[in-house]
Design an enzyme around this catalytic site. Structure first.
Site, PDB file in Angstrom:
ATOM      1  N   GLU A  56       0.820  -1.210   0.000  1.00 28.35           N
ATOM      2  CA  GLU A  56       0.000   0.000   0.000  1.00 28.35           C
ATOM      3  C   GLU A  56       0.856   1.263   0.000  1.00 28.35           C
ATOM      4  OE1 GLU A  56      -3.180  -0.699  -0.381  1.00 28.35           O
ATOM      5  OE2 GLU A  56      -2.689  -2.809  -0.094  1.00 28.35           O
ATOM      6  N   SER A 100      -4.979   2.106  -8.883  1.00 28.51           N
ATOM      7  CA  SER A 100      -5.877   3.243  -8.670  1.00 28.51           C
ATOM      8  C   SER A 100      -6.832   3.418  -9.830  1.00 28.51           C
ATOM      9  CB  SER A 100      -5.052   4.522  -8.496  1.00 28.51           C
ATOM     10  OG  SER A 100      -5.887   5.663  -8.462  1.00 28.51           O
ATOM     11  N   TYR A 107       0.426  10.889 -11.227  1.00 27.94           N
ATOM     12  CA  TYR A 107       0.081   9.855 -10.254  1.00 27.94           C
ATOM     13  C   TYR A 107      -0.615   8.691 -10.963  1.00 27.94           C
ATOM     14  CZ  TYR A 107      -2.709   7.332  -6.838  1.00 27.94           C
ATOM     15  OH  TYR A 107      -3.300   6.333  -6.114  1.00 27.94           O
ATOM     16  N   LYS A 139      -3.938  12.571   6.077  1.00 32.22           N
ATOM     17  CA  LYS A 139      -3.763  12.753   4.644  1.00 32.22           C
ATOM     18  C   LYS A 139      -3.902  14.191   4.165  1.00 32.22           C
ATOM     19  CE  LYS A 139      -5.186   9.748   1.724  1.00 32.22           C
ATOM     20  NZ  LYS A 139      -6.018   8.846   0.901  1.00 32.22           N
ATOM     21  N   ARG A 174     -18.969  10.158  -8.142  1.00 28.44           N
ATOM     22  CA  ARG A 174     -17.835   9.264  -7.938  1.00 28.44           C
ATOM     23  C   ARG A 174     -18.325   7.952  -7.340  1.00 28.44           C
ATOM     24  NH1 ARG A 174     -12.674  11.717  -7.219  1.00 28.44           N
ATOM     25  NH2 ARG A 174     -12.431  13.297  -8.853  1.00 28.44           N
TER      26      ARG A 174
END
Length: 340
Positions: A76, A117, A140, A186, A222
């Site tokens: 991860e 992702s 990313y 985060k 989303r």
């Protein structure tokens, strides 16, 4: 005793995977991370691990067999900031390091379950694990896609070499919008639900983006997936080592950001002994504020995502995912219990 490695162990998903393993009575876990951001230690305090190893020393030591027989690595660890512009840093962390880890896992006989992702899909309107629909909008997403592509080269386009036992199990999870406990470190990359919980506590209202991409205010959609569901699917593949491949890990259900906002507001109202409100009433009472869409995100933002779960279901994984209303309510209860 089964020895497990979790990289990114003090992070959001990594720490929850350790919690899931602990719930099974598994504690021979090597936690790997970089604690330059020291407050991430809080995610490890209540967990049972055998050892903590800094990422700067772990990967070479693992490749040399320093940790003995390891059953599986839950990988991860990554730079997950979608707004990071340093491509060299991103590729070194998310591609090169992962490639070396794959090689070491194959050499050491360890299974690899890693974080990909949904950013690999970019602006696509189809979210199926197929190169035809892959086109990341930022570095990313590209770093994650390149590693997925490398795994297809090494394991077979459909991971047929892994399924035939010619490589050890390799599973990539394309995480959609994950939210839930242990993400407090985060910053700007924490979930909308986390930020809205704090906004409501501080200001008595939550904030959402206004119109953008042909969607009305708060209407961008989303696939929001609760962390408990992410852990459950990771552990299902751990229990089924014959299954390899790249799989979407979302709820399979697109919901507008307005659903998150109303779920946060109503969960907070419930905790205060107040009745639930419809979205129109929430807006009329000024409990949601729509802010202009930021210029920095224009052209780099996914306005719609919805995981196609066909490949996941074809493996026999029939896990049922929480919707936003259910997951956010549970999350708000957890957050509120930490504030008490």
């Amino acid at each position: 005793m089964t020895r497990i490695v979790v990289t990114g162990a003090a992070g959001f998903i990594g720490s929850n995977i350790i919690a899931g393993l602990n719930a099974r009575g598994m504690t021979d876990i090597i936690a790997v991370d970089d604690l330059k951001q020291g407050d991430k230690f809080r995610n490890l305090v209540d967990l049972k691990i055998a050892d903590y190893v800094d990422m700067d020393t772990f990967y070479d030591e693992f490749a040399s067999g320093h940790y003995g027989q390891v059953e599986a690595v839950f990988h991860e660890g990554a730079c997950s900031d979608t707004m990071e512009q340093d491509g060299k840093y991103m590729m070194a962390n998310n591609y090169t390091l992962s490639w070396h880890l794959f090689q070491a896992c194959q050499k050491r006989g360890a299974r690899l379950l890693y974080a990909s992702s949904a950013a690999t899909y970019g602006g696509s309107d189809t979210f199926r694990e197929d190169p035809a629909f892959e086109g990341p909008l930022n570095v990313y997403g590209y770093s994650k896609l390149l590693f997925d592509q490398r795994m297809r080269r090494e394991c077979g386009v459909n991971f047929e070499r892994s399924k035939a036992g010619r490589t050890h199990q390799v599973v990539g999870f394309r995480y959609f919008n994950v939210y839930g406990p242990r993400e407090q470190h985060k910053g700007r990359m924490a979930s909308v639900a986390f930020h809205q919980f704090n906004q409501f506590n501080a200001e008595g209202k939550v904030k959402l983006f206004g119109e953008y991409g042909g969607y009305p205010q708060g209407g961008q959609m989303r696939d929001f997936v609760f962390i408990d569901d992410v852990v459950a699917v990771n552990l299902w593949f751990f229990d089924n080592p014959a299954q390899s491949g790249i799989f979407n890990l979302g709820s399979g259900r697109a919901q507008p950001f307005n659903d998150v906002a109303s779920s946060v507001v109503n969960a907070m109202r419930r905790l205060r002994g107040e009745s639930a409100l419809a979205l129109d009433d929430i807006a009329q009472q000024g409990l949601v504020e729509y802010v202009p869409f930021p210029d920095a995100l224009r052209g780099k933002y996914q306005c719609y995502t919805q995981a196609d779960l066909s490949a996941l279901r074809a493996t026999g994984c029939d896990h049922q995912f929480a919707d936003v209303q259910t997951g956010v309510s549970r999350y708000v209860d957890w957050l509120a219990s930490r504030k008490a």
